[in-house]
Design a protein around this motif. Structure first.
Motif, PDB file in Angstrom:
ATOM      1  N   GLN A   1      31.924  45.991  16.937  1.00  0.00           N
ATOM      2  CA  GLN A   1      31.868  46.477  15.562  1.00  0.00           C
ATOM      3  C   GLN A   1      33.149  46.107  14.806  1.00  0.00           C
ATOM      4  OE1 GLN A   1      30.519  50.556  15.195  1.00  0.00           O
ATOM      5  NE2 GLN A   1      29.236  50.401  17.042  1.00  0.00           N
ATOM      6  N   GLU A   2      33.012  45.838  13.512  1.00  0.00           N
ATOM      7  CA  GLU A   2      34.161  45.465  12.689  1.00  0.00           C
ATOM      8  C   GLU A   2      35.102  46.651  12.512  1.00  0.00           C
ATOM      9  OE1 GLU A   2      32.585  43.803   9.084  1.00  0.00           O
ATOM     10  OE2 GLU A   2      31.074  42.650  10.206  1.00  0.00           O
ATOM     11  N   GLU A   3      34.534  47.819  12.323  1.00  0.00           N
ATOM     12  CA  GLU A   3      35.235  49.093  12.295  1.00  0.00           C
ATOM     13  C   GLU A   3      34.205  50.148  12.639  1.00  0.00           C
ATOM     14  OE1 GLU A   3      35.741  50.661   7.993  1.00  0.00           O
ATOM     15  OE2 GLU A   3      36.092  48.481   7.863  1.00  0.00           O
ATOM     16  N   PRO A   4      34.588  51.380  12.939  1.00  0.00           N
ATOM     17  CA  PRO A   4      33.609  52.362  13.383  1.00  0.00           C
ATOM     18  C   PRO A   4      32.429  52.504  12.424  1.00  0.00           C
ATOM     19  CG  PRO A   4      35.822  53.206  13.731  1.00  0.00           C
ATOM     20  CD  PRO A   4      35.961  51.926  12.973  1.00  0.00           C
ATOM     21  N   GLY A   5      31.249  52.225  12.969  1.00  0.00           N
ATOM     22  CA  GLY A   5      30.026  52.351  12.178  1.00  0.00           C
ATOM     23  C   GLY A   5      29.701  51.148  11.313  1.00  0.00           C
ATOM     24  N   VAL A   6      30.542  50.133  11.317  1.00  0.00           N
ATOM     25  CA  VAL A   6      30.306  48.927  10.516  1.00  0.00           C
ATOM     26  C   VAL A   6      30.013  47.780  11.475  1.00  0.00           C
ATOM     27  CG1 VAL A   6      31.246  47.304   8.840  1.00  0.00           C
ATOM     28  CG2 VAL A   6      31.846  49.745   8.702  1.00  0.00           C
ATOM     29  N   HIS A   7      28.789  47.261  11.409  1.00  0.00           N
ATOM     30  CA  HIS A   7      28.383  46.204  12.339  1.00  0.00           C
ATOM     31  C   HIS A   7      27.315  45.328  11.683  1.00  0.00           C
ATOM     32  CE1 HIS A   7      24.892  48.803  12.979  1.00  0.00           C
ATOM     33  NE2 HIS A   7      25.727  49.795  13.284  1.00  0.00           N
ATOM     34  N   LYS A   8      26.783  44.413  12.427  1.00  0.00           N
ATOM     35  CA  LYS A   8      25.830  43.434  11.885  1.00  0.00           C
ATOM     36  C   LYS A   8      24.370  43.867  12.092  1.00  0.00           C
ATOM     37  CE  LYS A   8      28.944  39.477  12.535  1.00  0.00           C
ATOM     38  NZ  LYS A   8      30.132  40.274  12.912  1.00  0.00           N
ATOM     39  N   GLY A   9      24.167  45.162  12.152  1.00  0.00           N
ATOM     40  CA  GLY A   9      22.804  45.679  12.332  1.00  0.00           C
ATOM     41  C   GLY A   9      22.473  46.046  13.762  1.00  0.00           C
ATOM     42  N   PHE A  10      23.426  45.811  14.669  1.00  0.00           N
ATOM     43  CA  PHE A  10      23.197  46.103  16.083  1.00  0.00           C
ATOM     44  C   PHE A  10      24.441  46.786  16.642  1.00  0.00           C
ATOM     45  CE2 PHE A  10      20.879  42.312  14.881  1.00  0.00           C
ATOM     46  CZ  PHE A  10      19.584  42.593  15.320  1.00  0.00           C
ATOM     47  N   ASP A  11      24.226  47.923  17.323  1.00  0.00           N
ATOM     48  CA  ASP A  11      25.380  48.602  17.915  1.00  0.00           C
ATOM     49  C   ASP A  11      25.246  48.792  19.418  1.00  0.00           C
ATOM     50  OD1 ASP A  11      23.344  50.464  17.783  1.00  0.00           O
ATOM     51  OD2 ASP A  11      24.491  51.964  16.673  1.00  0.00           O
ATOM     52  N   TYR A  12      24.006  49.089  19.880  1.00  0.00           N
ATOM     53  CA  TYR A  12      23.787  49.318  21.303  1.00  0.00           C
ATOM     54  C   TYR A  12      22.381  48.843  21.633  1.00  0.00           C
ATOM     55  CZ  TYR A  12      23.935  51.712  25.834  1.00  0.00           C
ATOM     56  OH  TYR A  12      23.931  51.993  27.171  1.00  0.00           O
ATOM     57  N   ALA A  13      22.219  48.161  22.761  1.00  0.00           N
ATOM     58  CA  ALA A  13      20.970  47.429  23.021  1.00  0.00           C
ATOM     59  C   ALA A  13      19.765  48.319  23.282  1.00  0.00           C
ATOM     60  CB  ALA A  13      21.164  46.452  24.177  1.00  0.00           C
ATOM     61  N   ARG A  14      19.957  49.591  23.641  1.00  0.00           N
ATOM     62  CA  ARG A  14      18.804  50.482  23.734  1.00  0.00           C
ATOM     63  C   ARG A  14      18.226  50.728  22.341  1.00  0.00           C
ATOM     64  NH1 ARG A  14      19.472  55.503  22.939  1.00  0.00           N
ATOM     65  NH2 ARG A  14      21.467  55.677  24.063  1.00  0.00           N
ATOM     66  N   SER A  15      19.113  50.880  21.369  1.00  0.00           N
ATOM     67  CA  SER A  15      18.676  51.142  20.000  1.00  0.00           C
ATOM     68  C   SER A  15      18.068  49.912  19.339  1.00  0.00           C
ATOM     69  CB  SER A  15      19.863  51.636  19.159  1.00  0.00           C
ATOM     70  OG  SER A  15      20.402  52.809  19.730  1.00  0.00           O
ATOM     71  N   ASN A  16      18.643  48.755  19.620  1.00  0.00           N
ATOM     72  CA  ASN A  16      18.125  47.530  19.014  1.00  0.00           C
ATOM     73  C   ASN A  16      18.744  46.325  19.705  1.00  0.00           C
ATOM     74  OD1 ASN A  16      16.538  46.051  17.292  1.00  0.00           O
ATOM     75  ND2 ASN A  16      17.309  47.032  15.420  1.00  0.00           N
ATOM     76  N   ASN A  17      18.003  45.243  19.703  1.00  0.00           N
ATOM     77  CA  ASN A  17      18.457  43.991  20.291  1.00  0.00           C
ATOM     78  C   ASN A  17      17.846  42.856  19.478  1.00  0.00           C
ATOM     79  OD1 ASN A  17      17.597  41.613  22.221  1.00  0.00           O
ATOM     80  ND2 ASN A  17      19.424  42.515  23.151  1.00  0.00           N
ATOM     81  N   PRO A  18      18.593  41.819  19.148  1.00  0.00           N
ATOM     82  CA  PRO A  18      18.055  40.752  18.285  1.00  0.00           C
ATOM     83  C   PRO A  18      16.812  40.065  18.842  1.00  0.00           C
ATOM     84  CG  PRO A  18      20.440  40.592  18.440  1.00  0.00           C
ATOM     85  CD  PRO A  18      20.019  41.607  19.449  1.00  0.00           C
ATOM     86  N   THR A  19      16.761  39.833  20.156  1.00  0.00           N
ATOM     87  CA  THR A  19      15.586  39.185  20.740  1.00  0.00           C
ATOM     88  C   THR A  19      14.385  40.109  20.661  1.00  0.00           C
ATOM     89  OG1 THR A  19      17.097  38.117  22.313  1.00  0.00           O
ATOM     90  CG2 THR A  19      14.736  37.899  22.729  1.00  0.00           C
ATOM     91  N   ARG A  20      14.591  41.366  21.007  1.00  0.00           N
ATOM     92  CA  ARG A  20      13.492  42.331  20.946  1.00  0.00           C
ATOM     93  C   ARG A  20      13.013  42.525  19.508  1.00  0.00           C
ATOM     94  NH1 ARG A  20      15.702  47.246  22.736  1.00  0.00           N
ATOM     95  NH2 ARG A  20      15.272  48.433  20.844  1.00  0.00           N
ATOM     96  N   LYS A  21      13.952  42.503  18.567  1.00  0.00           N
ATOM     97  CA  LYS A  21      13.578  42.686  17.157  1.00  0.00           C
ATOM     98  C   LYS A  21      12.661  41.563  16.676  1.00  0.00           C
ATOM     99  CE  LYS A  21      15.323  43.899  12.606  1.00  0.00           C
ATOM    100  NZ  LYS A  21      14.295  43.102  11.902  1.00  0.00           N
ATOM    101  N   VAL A  22      12.920  40.330  17.108  1.00  0.00           N
ATOM    102  CA  VAL A  22      12.028  39.224  16.741  1.00  0.00           C
ATOM    103  C   VAL A  22      10.617  39.500  17.245  1.00  0.00           C
ATOM    104  CG1 VAL A  22      11.498  36.774  17.116  1.00  0.00           C
ATOM    105  CG2 VAL A  22      13.844  37.478  16.595  1.00  0.00           C
ATOM    106  N   LEU A  23      10.515  39.951  18.509  1.00  0.00           N
ATOM    107  CA  LEU A  23       9.200  40.280  19.063  1.00  0.00           C
ATOM    108  C   LEU A  23       8.546  41.420  18.297  1.00  0.00           C
ATOM    109  CD1 LEU A  23       6.916  40.310  21.139  1.00  0.00           C
ATOM    110  CD2 LEU A  23       8.398  41.679  22.637  1.00  0.00           C
ATOM    111  N   GLU A  24       9.303  42.456  17.998  1.00  0.00           N
ATOM    112  CA  GLU A  24       8.726  43.624  17.323  1.00  0.00           C
ATOM    113  C   GLU A  24       8.235  43.266  15.923  1.00  0.00           C
ATOM    114  OE1 GLU A  24      11.139  47.152  19.673  1.00  0.00           O
ATOM    115  OE2 GLU A  24      12.058  46.282  17.871  1.00  0.00           O
ATOM    116  N   ASP A  25       9.006  42.465  15.217  1.00  0.00           N
ATOM    117  CA  ASP A  25       8.572  42.019  13.881  1.00  0.00           C
ATOM    118  C   ASP A  25       7.332  41.134  13.978  1.00  0.00           C
ATOM    119  OD1 ASP A  25      10.714  43.387  12.838  1.00  0.00           O
ATOM    120  OD2 ASP A  25      11.959  41.600  12.498  1.00  0.00           O
TER     121      ASP A  25
END
Length: 392
Positions: free
Chosen positions: A32-56
């Motif tokens: 994360q860039e600073e606490p709570g500031v990130h690129k849309g992903f913080d922890y892989a249980r909550s979200n993952n870029p590969t899984r998000k492509v599948l879900e969309d």
């Protein structure tokens, strides 16, 4: 735009590198860039870029608002049931997948959620079963394994009239053959293990929602319960989806030929396949399915488990195994395999006899598959005759 073109167009090119294959983000956390500031992903249980492509992608395939990927089909079913509370009631199709029956009856009934099983081939049976406790209508269409068809439009209207959630297990049809949200479904589940991934090499489940509100609830359950699909398996499902339209078309073409052959065999009592004009729900299936699917089920003129067992053990191209929907043909004896957890009396009530055989028709040449079934049936009968003669 043709469906196969749409599917390939739905899968994005990686913006960072231009990779035409979706990257596998094999990571547990994200800097994360600073606490709570990130690129849309913080922890892989909550979200993952590969899984998000599948879900969309899953949401687009089913014309839904949101899609969520789980570690198995049963985990996906479990997430939907967690929308309910103690005192609620589920009205479920009587010819239900054994794993769903086990989950409903042996897990959730303990927490005060009651289940009513009805023959959903007549929508009026569903309407008649609704009470002030009903919170969810659970439909498989086609069902597993006797391939009964429910009128999704009619049941969708009933659900809306009574303000009841309507979920369709669309595993057997796939989003290529049928899109239940168009008929009033609020939720769709898939065992993505089956046709969606299509290669018998992973376990996965999907939930697709018709509204953003339901999507937010399923997302909360997914994150809170943690039964997520990992990035590598997510990538495998995406890869399977790339050929989904082509595979479903061929599965259905082969299954139709196999079903028509089976109707000519004297040893066989009933052949269950929605593509046959003799199927009791053929007209409804034709009205809501683009293809009739790749599963064919049949039972024998004598309800003989041993004879049925010899048939499924005697095939060569059809491999004796649980599951379905892969490129390789499979066969099974539900009474001893997929539906063994269902009590015998209930199993028979829904049409799952001891001689019922389920085929998952793959992508081999249809003539070769027919020849394989023919020799297996002939050899099984031969053994039966020889055994009877020896006893005499």
């Amino acid at each position: 735009m043709q469906e196969q073109t749409q599917i390939l167009n739905y899968i994005p090119v990686d913006e960072l590198t231009g990779s035409i294959s979706v990257p596998i983000y094999q990571t547990s956390t994200f800097v994360q860039e600073e606490p709570g500031v990130h690129k849309g992903f913080d922890y892989a249980r909550s979200n993952n870029p590969t899984r998000k492509v599948l879900e969309d992608l899953a949401a687009k395939l089913e014309n839904g608002t949101n899609g969520y990927a789980f570690s198995s089909g049963l985990a996906a079913i479990d997430a939907v049931v967690k929308l309910l509370k103690t005192g609620d009631e589920i009205i479920a199709v009587d010819d239900i997948y054994g794993g769903a029956f086990r989950l409903f009856t042996h897990i959730y009934e303990k927490f005060g959620i009651s289940i009513k099983y009805v023959d959903a081939t007549d929508a009026q049976n569903v309407a008649n079963a609704i009470s002030d406790k009903t919170a969810l209508i659970w439909i498989e269409s086609p069902t597993n394994p006797t391939l009964k068809i429910a009128d999704l439009r009619a049941i969708g209207k009933i659900a809306k009239e009574h303000n009841v959630l309507f979920c369709v297990d669309n595993t057997f049809a796939s989003p290529i053959a049928q899109k239940p949200i168009e008929y009033g479904a609020d939720l769709i589940v898939h065992s993505a293990t089956k046709y969606i991934s299509g290669h018998s090499d992973l376990i996965a489940g999907l939930v697709i929602t018709a509204t953003e509100e339901l999507g937010a609830k399923i997302k909360f359950i997914q994150n809170a319960s943690g039964a997520i699909l990992g990035p590598f398996d997510s990538w495998l499902v995406i890869r399977g989806i790339e050929t989904l339209s082509l595979r479903i078309k061929q599965h259905a073409e082969n299954a139709q030929k196999v079903a028509e052959f089976l109707t000519t065999e004297k040893l066989i009592k009933n052949v269950f396949y929605p593509g046959l004009k003799t199927h009791q729900n053929h007209e409804i299936a034709k009205s809501q399915q683009k293809y009739f699917g790749g599963v064919v089920t049949f039972d024998l003129v004598i309800d003989d488990k041993e004879l049925a067992s010899r048939i499924v053990s005697g095939t060569k191209l059809f491999k004796l195994a649980e599951s379905l929907g892969g490129v390789k043909s499979l066969c099974c004896l539900p009474c001893e395999m997929t539906h063994k957890s269902i009590p015998v009396e209930k199993r028979y009530q829904s049409g799952v006899t001891d001689s019922l055989i389920r085929l998952s028709v793959g992508l081999e040449d249809a003539d070769d598959l027919i020849a394989d079934l023919k020799q297996a049936i002939e050899n099984a009968v031969k053994v039966n005759v020889e055994t009877a003669s020896s006893l005499n």
